[in-house]
Design a protein around this motif. Structure first.
Motif, mmCIF file in Angstrom:
data_model
loop_
_atom_site.group_PDB
_atom_site.id
_atom_site.type_symbol
_atom_site.label_atom_id
_atom_site.label_comp_id
_atom_site.label_asym_id
_atom_site.label_seq_id
_atom_site.Cartn_x
_atom_site.Cartn_y
_atom_site.Cartn_z
ATOM 1 N N LYS A 131 0.835 -1.201 0.000
ATOM 2 C CA LYS A 131 0.000 0.000 0.000
ATOM 3 C C LYS A 131 0.872 1.254 0.000
ATOM 4 O O LYS A 131 1.986 1.253 0.515
ATOM 5 C CB LYS A 131 -0.941 0.016 1.214
ATOM 6 N N GLY A 132 0.353 2.312 -0.643
ATOM 7 C CA GLY A 132 1.086 3.571 -0.677
ATOM 8 C C GLY A 132 1.054 4.211 -2.055
ATOM 9 O O GLY A 132 0.451 3.693 -3.000
ATOM 10 N N LYS A 133 1.713 5.351 -2.163
ATOM 11 C CA LYS A 133 1.787 6.111 -3.407
ATOM 12 C C LYS A 133 3.186 5.959 -4.006
ATOM 13 O O LYS A 133 4.178 6.000 -3.279
ATOM 14 C CB LYS A 133 1.480 7.586 -3.146
ATOM 15 N N ILE A 177 -1.840 0.152 -3.969
ATOM 16 C CA ILE A 177 -0.755 1.036 -4.422
ATOM 17 C C ILE A 177 -1.267 1.925 -5.552
ATOM 18 O O ILE A 177 -1.851 1.443 -6.526
ATOM 19 C CB ILE A 177 0.467 0.229 -4.879
ATOM 20 N N ASN A 178 -1.030 3.202 -5.432
ATOM 21 C CA ASN A 178 -1.476 4.197 -6.399
ATOM 22 C C ASN A 178 -0.258 4.856 -7.041
ATOM 23 O O ASN A 178 0.572 5.445 -6.345
ATOM 24 C CB ASN A 178 -2.335 5.261 -5.692
ATOM 25 N N VAL A 179 -0.127 4.722 -8.371
ATOM 26 C CA VAL A 179 0.959 5.374 -9.092
ATOM 27 C C VAL A 179 0.549 6.815 -9.369
ATOM 28 O O VAL A 179 -0.342 7.074 -10.175
ATOM 29 C CB VAL A 179 1.272 4.636 -10.419
ATOM 30 N N ILE A 180 1.192 7.759 -8.690
ATOM 31 C CA ILE A 180 0.787 9.164 -8.811
ATOM 32 C C ILE A 180 1.554 9.904 -9.907
ATOM 33 O O ILE A 180 1.139 10.991 -10.322
ATOM 34 C CB ILE A 180 0.917 9.908 -7.463
ATOM 35 N N LYS A 210 5.523 15.942 -5.790
ATOM 36 C CA LYS A 210 4.946 14.602 -5.905
ATOM 37 C C LYS A 210 5.803 13.572 -5.180
ATOM 38 O O LYS A 210 5.298 12.623 -4.577
ATOM 39 C CB LYS A 210 4.802 14.219 -7.384
ATOM 40 N N GLU A 270 5.146 13.578 -1.590
ATOM 41 C CA GLU A 270 3.865 12.918 -1.318
ATOM 42 C C GLU A 270 3.984 11.399 -1.392
ATOM 43 O O GLU A 270 3.222 10.669 -0.751
ATOM 44 C CB GLU A 270 2.837 13.421 -2.346
ATOM 45 N N ALA A 271 4.937 10.923 -2.190
ATOM 46 C CA ALA A 271 5.043 9.488 -2.470
ATOM 47 C C ALA A 271 5.660 8.709 -1.311
ATOM 48 O O ALA A 271 6.393 9.258 -0.482
ATOM 49 C CB ALA A 271 5.874 9.271 -3.734
ATOM 50 N N ASP A 272 5.369 7.410 -1.326
ATOM 51 C CA ASP A 272 5.984 6.481 -0.371
ATOM 52 C C ASP A 272 7.105 5.672 -1.027
ATOM 53 O O ASP A 272 8.020 5.225 -0.349
ATOM 54 C CB ASP A 272 4.920 5.515 0.165
#
Length: 311
Positions: free
Chosen positions: A147-149, A179-182, A205, A208-210
């Motif tokens: 989980k995460g960005k 998991i979200n690809v930003i 960005k 913001e990301a992990d």
């Protein structure tokens, strides 16, 4: 020390006593450590097989026109064979076709060319790049506990090898809804400096990301410098591609958590072996996978990883 695989490949061909064949080795660029390792492997094969290796390529990995000119120069001079890492999977098709029309066999290595291996060119010698992208994604998923960005920094349009890595990475990530690809539409370009600039332009960005994934030596190094510049190094889960001394040192320090390692020395070696086999009437496999492995702080000293890293 020569690995068993390379020994077998070398023993398959006996050097001729006639005038040495001239093999043109054309990389995408000549500055990154990756290409220096390719050159070392090529020259080792040249020595063992009794052929002359002529190493020449563009300085930077974004100069398609210069690489096309280099291929054309070697075709005109009548070399025995060409081993080429195309900067663009379409733009280099014409020069490769011209070589074939002059009965100069071409082996493609590292990055694919549009066409059929074994028909449009002798062979394709490379990492399974899609698998390499999957390895990077699987490690990032593990590091993030699913989980995460995530930020993906691409390399350059038209580069088949990195396009495959990016595709493999996204295939795995899409299987993990947590998991979200930003960011997935930015390119780092051919140099460490351009990749650092691209990363700095994405810094909000990235904050913001992990997690972060970069797809080659220059993008990984550029991202590393940007993270250090903004005091974010070690605060993001970071997986990259390729294993220069700088990147391996960062891995051991903990600034990078994983690196997908290719075997550029083996790639250069088998590229030369393949074209010489063809010249001497021996069968060559149309596709030759030179392998890749995920390197971490925990496994960097294992025999399997040391073999790939040439340690």
């Amino acid at each position: 020390m020569r690995t068993p695989l390379l020994l077998c490949a070398a023993l398959a061909i006996v050097p001729l006593t006639t005038a040495a064949e001239k093999i043109a080795m054309i990389p995408k660029g000549t500055t990154h450590n990756f290409w220096k390792s390719v050159e070392a492997g090529a020259k080792k094969a040249g020595t063992e097989l009794g052929v002359e290796i002529i190493w020449k390529g563009p300085l930077k990995e974004d100069d398609r026109a210069q690489q096309i000119g280099v291929v054309q120069q070697f075709v005109a001079s009548g070399v025995s064979g060409i081993v080429l890492a195309p900067l663009d999977d379409i733009a280099l098709r014409g020069p490769v076709k011209s070589a074939g029309e002059r009965n100069i066999p071409v082996v493609i290595f590292d990055s694919a060319l549009r066409g059929e291996p074994g028909k449009d060119f002798v062979s394709f010698v490379a990492t399974d790049n899609r698998r390499g992208g999957r390895l990077g994604a699987e490690e990032l998923v593990r590091l993030l506990d699913g989980k995460g960005k995530v930020v993906l920094l691409r390399y350059a349009e038209g580069s088949a090898s990195t396009i495959e890595r990016e595709a493999g990475f996204l295939e795995v990530i899409q299987q993990h809804p947590g998991i979200n690809v930003i960011v997935d539409n930015r390119y780092g370009g051919a140099t460490t400096s351009s990749a650092q600039d691209a990363a700095m332009n994405l810094i909000d960005k990235i904050r913001e990301a992990d997690g972060i994934f970069c797809v080659n030596e220059s993008t990984t190094h550029g991202m590393l410098l940007a993270l250090r510049q903004t005091n974010l190094v070690g605060k993001k889960k970071f997986v990259g591609f390729d294993t220069s001394p700088v990147l391996l040192a960062a891995l051991q320090k903990g600034d990078i958590q994983g690196l997908v390692a290719q075997n550029p020395t083996k790639m250069g070696y088998l590229g030369v072996v393949s074209v010489v086999k063809h010249l001497r009437g021996e069968k060559v496999d149309p596709v030759i996978d030179t392998g890749c492995v995920l390197v971490t702080r925990e496994n960097i000293s294992t025999p399997a990883v040391k073999e790939v890293l040439g340690k």
